[in-house]
Design a protein around this motif. Structure first.
Motif, mmCIF file in Angstrom:
data_model
loop_
_atom_site.group_PDB
_atom_site.id
_atom_site.type_symbol
_atom_site.label_atom_id
_atom_site.label_comp_id
_atom_site.label_asym_id
_atom_site.label_seq_id
_atom_site.Cartn_x
_atom_site.Cartn_y
_atom_site.Cartn_z
ATOM 1 N N ILE A 197 -7.726 -8.985 -7.060
ATOM 2 C CA ILE A 197 -8.137 -8.056 -8.115
ATOM 3 C C ILE A 197 -9.475 -7.447 -7.730
ATOM 4 O O ILE A 197 -10.198 -7.976 -6.875
ATOM 5 N N LYS A 198 -9.816 -6.332 -8.370
ATOM 6 C CA LYS A 198 -11.091 -5.665 -8.120
ATOM 7 C C LYS A 198 -11.579 -5.023 -9.408
ATOM 8 O O LYS A 198 -10.815 -4.799 -10.354
ATOM 9 N N THR A 199 -12.859 -4.727 -9.433
ATOM 10 C CA THR A 199 -13.429 -3.956 -10.526
ATOM 11 C C THR A 199 -12.736 -2.608 -10.583
ATOM 12 O O THR A 199 -12.610 -1.927 -9.566
ATOM 13 N N GLU A 200 -12.270 -2.227 -11.756
ATOM 14 C CA GLU A 200 -11.639 -0.920 -11.913
ATOM 15 C C GLU A 200 -12.656 0.089 -12.441
ATOM 16 O O GLU A 200 -13.495 -0.236 -13.283
ATOM 17 N N GLY A 201 -12.560 1.314 -11.942
ATOM 18 C CA GLY A 201 -13.446 2.373 -12.425
ATOM 19 C C GLY A 201 -14.905 2.006 -12.266
ATOM 20 O O GLY A 201 -15.332 1.497 -11.231
ATOM 21 N N ASN A 202 -15.668 2.256 -13.307
ATOM 22 C CA ASN A 202 -17.108 1.964 -13.262
ATOM 23 C C ASN A 202 -17.460 0.744 -14.120
ATOM 24 O O ASN A 202 -18.540 0.649 -14.690
ATOM 25 N N GLN A 203 -16.547 -0.224 -14.177
ATOM 26 C CA GLN A 203 -16.744 -1.422 -14.998
ATOM 27 C C GLN A 203 -17.654 -2.435 -14.278
ATOM 28 O O GLN A 203 -17.273 -3.581 -14.031
ATOM 29 N N ASN A 204 -18.873 -1.988 -13.946
ATOM 30 C CA ASN A 204 -19.742 -2.827 -13.113
ATOM 31 C C ASN A 204 -20.991 -3.306 -13.835
ATOM 32 O O ASN A 204 -21.969 -3.702 -13.201
ATOM 33 N N ASN A 205 -20.957 -3.291 -15.183
ATOM 34 C CA ASN A 205 -22.144 -3.679 -15.938
ATOM 35 C C ASN A 205 -21.864 -4.910 -16.803
ATOM 36 O O ASN A 205 -20.860 -5.595 -16.631
ATOM 37 N N GLU A 206 -22.755 -5.169 -17.756
ATOM 38 C CA GLU A 206 -22.657 -6.396 -18.545
ATOM 39 C C GLU A 206 -21.552 -6.354 -19.599
ATOM 40 O O GLU A 206 -21.315 -7.359 -20.265
ATOM 41 N N LEU A 207 -20.889 -5.237 -19.714
ATOM 42 C CA LEU A 207 -19.674 -5.169 -20.516
ATOM 43 C C LEU A 207 -18.437 -5.135 -19.616
ATOM 44 O O LEU A 207 -17.475 -5.871 -19.835
ATOM 45 N N GLY A 208 -18.491 -4.315 -18.596
ATOM 46 C CA GLY A 208 -17.329 -4.150 -17.722
ATOM 47 C C GLY A 208 -17.040 -5.344 -16.837
ATOM 48 O O GLY A 208 -15.879 -5.712 -16.640
ATOM 49 N N MET A 209 -18.092 -5.985 -16.287
ATOM 50 C CA MET A 209 -17.836 -7.094 -15.375
ATOM 51 C C MET A 209 -17.160 -8.279 -16.057
ATOM 52 O O MET A 209 -16.224 -8.864 -15.503
ATOM 53 N N PRO A 210 -17.573 -8.690 -17.268
ATOM 54 C CA PRO A 210 -16.825 -9.766 -17.935
ATOM 55 C C PRO A 210 -15.355 -9.416 -18.141
ATOM 56 O O PRO A 210 -14.483 -10.283 -18.033
ATOM 57 N N ARG A 211 -15.072 -8.150 -18.423
ATOM 58 C CA ARG A 211 -13.679 -7.736 -18.569
ATOM 59 C C ARG A 211 -12.911 -7.976 -17.268
ATOM 60 O O ARG A 211 -11.757 -8.405 -17.280
ATOM 61 N N THR A 212 -13.567 -7.677 -16.146
ATOM 62 C CA THR A 212 -12.923 -7.905 -14.853
ATOM 63 C C THR A 212 -12.701 -9.393 -14.624
ATOM 64 O O THR A 212 -11.624 -9.816 -14.188
ATOM 65 N N LEU A 213 -13.707 -10.201 -14.918
ATOM 66 C CA LEU A 213 -13.568 -11.649 -14.733
ATOM 67 C C LEU A 213 -12.420 -12.200 -15.568
ATOM 68 O O LEU A 213 -11.718 -13.125 -15.150
ATOM 69 N N MET A 214 -12.207 -11.616 -16.736
ATOM 70 C CA MET A 214 -11.141 -12.106 -17.614
ATOM 71 C C MET A 214 -9.752 -11.664 -17.164
ATOM 72 O O MET A 214 -8.759 -12.039 -17.783
ATOM 73 N N ARG A 215 -9.678 -10.921 -16.068
ATOM 74 C CA ARG A 215 -8.386 -10.593 -15.467
ATOM 75 C C ARG A 215 -7.971 -11.624 -14.422
ATOM 76 O O ARG A 215 -6.875 -11.552 -13.872
ATOM 77 N N LEU A 216 -8.845 -12.580 -14.128
ATOM 78 C CA LEU A 216 -8.484 -13.645 -13.197
ATOM 79 C C LEU A 216 -7.320 -14.462 -13.755
ATOM 80 O O LEU A 216 -7.235 -14.686 -14.960
ATOM 81 N N GLU A 217 -6.451 -14.902 -12.861
ATOM 82 C CA GLU A 217 -5.342 -15.778 -13.235
ATOM 83 C C GLU A 217 -5.220 -16.885 -12.201
ATOM 84 O O GLU A 217 -5.859 -16.838 -11.141
ATOM 85 N N SER A 218 -4.387 -17.856 -12.489
ATOM 86 C CA SER A 218 -4.207 -18.978 -11.565
ATOM 87 C C SER A 218 -3.732 -18.519 -10.200
ATOM 88 O O SER A 218 -4.021 -19.156 -9.182
ATOM 89 N N SER A 219 -3.002 -17.392 -10.168
ATOM 90 C CA SER A 219 -2.441 -16.895 -8.907
ATOM 91 C C SER A 219 -3.406 -16.017 -8.122
ATOM 92 O O SER A 219 -3.124 -15.647 -6.979
ATOM 93 N N THR A 220 -4.560 -15.689 -8.708
ATOM 94 C CA THR A 220 -5.519 -14.809 -8.029
ATOM 95 C C THR A 220 -6.175 -15.544 -6.862
ATOM 96 O O THR A 220 -6.783 -16.603 -7.044
ATOM 97 N N GLU A 221 -6.050 -14.971 -5.675
ATOM 98 C CA GLU A 221 -6.638 -15.599 -4.489
ATOM 99 C C GLU A 221 -7.965 -14.965 -4.073
ATOM 100 O O GLU A 221 -8.824 -15.632 -3.492
#
Length: 460
Positions: free
Chosen positions: A132-156
């Protein structure tokens, strides 16, 4: 987002005895329209809407808890997570959620090129496992947690972009994400109005080290004088890349610009020598590719597989997007701009094969006291870039136009999008190329909308 117990997700935000009945959370949202059973709704105050006005309704619609900055009528105390800063709440929950998973993670920051480097790192890693990767400009204190919450058990693998405008921001992002490898692309002048100097910008970018574990690789630009001079923390292992210096751990030699990208010879002191081709133009993108290569290989990925992945790299948005329109080649690079990226874009464009070169350049924003000098310097760079015609737009870009015109460049300054489009439509011909670049806030895509539409109308 996979299900996580509320007690784990909210640790650090509520007292240990706050959650009396354990529930599973499967969504954290700041959008009241997304609220569903099993979610946590985070209220953010805004200019047009205040999320607190939707907090009680969110509970009615199935939210298990709501995060609020203050007590809200209709929200019982046992359902309210009181936190004066909603960004802080998102960061705590993002960090708690991330701690449940163990992908190999790359954190990317830098003044210029971090989004492209993120994309290249994703391309380099995607062939080795679910990424997975950061989508768009989600690189701040709102966007980055959203990205982290896309992690799953299958994410390598995960590639996390970290932006900043003030000191301390990268520190908070890095401690929450806890990357295995860090990348700092370069030190420029973006946000210098907030930080005061490039030395201070360098210190702020180096905050990424605060989230790196003992012995973690830190990928750094050997050609950047501020990074070279920086005192690095003892717990990180620097991996240097360079566009020319063979003393670096990884360097690029025999760099050539081709019509569809760049080719070069990559020399890696650990892994050997490889021929690389990337579908992106300009030496600055070779540097971005080297950074991505260093991160992926130091995570243990095979260099040949990494290089194959880089050859499949795709840009996002209007970042150096090449459009062929009625015989004219348009390089849409108007997502963002600063002095370093402008210099790189013009250097690339000077080597671009075409009949005549046109450029539409707009304001570079957030430069503070450096703005006047930077826009005048841009005029000098434009004059050295073999442009046939320069069109400028924006109050600051007027200085660019004055300097470029004084140095002999055919220059027109537009007061609005219509004038800018007309200046191009009246002069550009098949076989010509057009570079379009400015800060995102200048919205130069609106000029392109007129340009493309009227090119089409003229043909019809």
């Amino acid at each position: 987002m996979e299900k996580i117990s509320a007690s784990k997700l909210l640790a650090g935000l509520v007292p240990a005895d706050f959650i009396r009945e354990e529930v599973q959370v499967e969504l954290v949202t700041t959008d009241s329209r997304e609220v569903r059973s099993g979610c946590i709704f985070v209220a953010f105050p805004g200019e047009k809407f205040d999320g607190h006005d939707f907090a009680a309704k969110a509970l009615e619609n199935g939210a298990v808890y709501v995060v609020v900055n203050h007590p809200v009528e209709g929200v019982p105390a046992e359902k309210a997570i009181l936190c004066p800063d909603s960004y802080h709440a998102m960061m705590v929950m993002g960090a708690n959620y991330r701690s449940q998973y163990h992908p190999k993670m790359v954190g990317v920051t830098g003044s210029v090129g971090k989004t492209t480097t993120k994309q290249m790192t994703y391309a380099a890693l995607a062939g080795f496992g679910e990424t997975i990767k950061t989508e768009g400009n989600q690189n701040n204190e709102l966007g980055m947690p959203r990205t982290l919450m896309r992690l799953e058990s299958s994410t390598e693998y995960a590639v996390i972009e970290m932006g900043m405008s003030h000191a301390g921001e990268i520190d908070r992002l890095a401690r929450a994400a806890r990357p295995d490898v860090g990348i700092i692309t370069c030190i420029g002048v973006s946000h210098i109005g907030n930080l005061g100097s490039q030395e201070n910008i360098c210190k702020a970018k180096l905050e990424i080290c605060n989230g790196l574990p003992e012995g973690a690789p830190l990928v750094l630009n050997y050609d950047d004088k501020f990074l070279r001079a920086a005192k690095l923390p003892a717990h990180v292992k620097p991996v240097w890349f360079s566009l020319a210096d063979e003393n670096a751990d990884v360097c690029a030699l025999s760099i050539r610009q081709e019509e569809d990208g760049m080719s070069f010879v990559l020399e890696d002191q650990e892994e050997g020598t490889f021929v690389v081709k990337i579908p992106a133009m300009g030496k600055h993108n070779v540097a971005n590719a080297l950074a991505a290569y260093c991160a992926a290989t130091r995570l243990g990925c095979d260099p040949r597989g990494v290089i194959k992945g880089l050859s499949n790299f795709e840009q996002t948005g209007r970042r150096q997007k090449v459009v062929h329109s009625k015989g004219v080649t348009v390089i849409e690079d108007c997502y963002n701009a600063n002095p370093d990226s402008m210099k790189a874009a013009l250097a690339m464009f000077k080597e671009f094969p075409c009949k005549r070169r046109f450029a539409l350049l707009g304001d570079m924003l957030e430069l503070g006291k450096l703005s006047r000098e930077a826009h005048e310097e841009l005029g000098r760079l434009a004059a050295e870039s073999d442009l046939y015609c320069l069109v400028t737009y924006g109050e600051n870009a007027k200085r660019t136009a004055v300097v470029a015109a004084a140095k002999g460049v055919k220059t027109l300054h537009a007061n609005n999008y219509r004038e800018a489009a007309d200046a191009l439509l009246n002069r550009i011909e098949p076989g010509d190329a057009l570079l379009v670049k400015a800060s995102r806030g200048m919205a130069l895509e609106k000029v392109l909308e007129i340009f493309y539409a009227e090119q089409k109308d003229a043909e019809e």
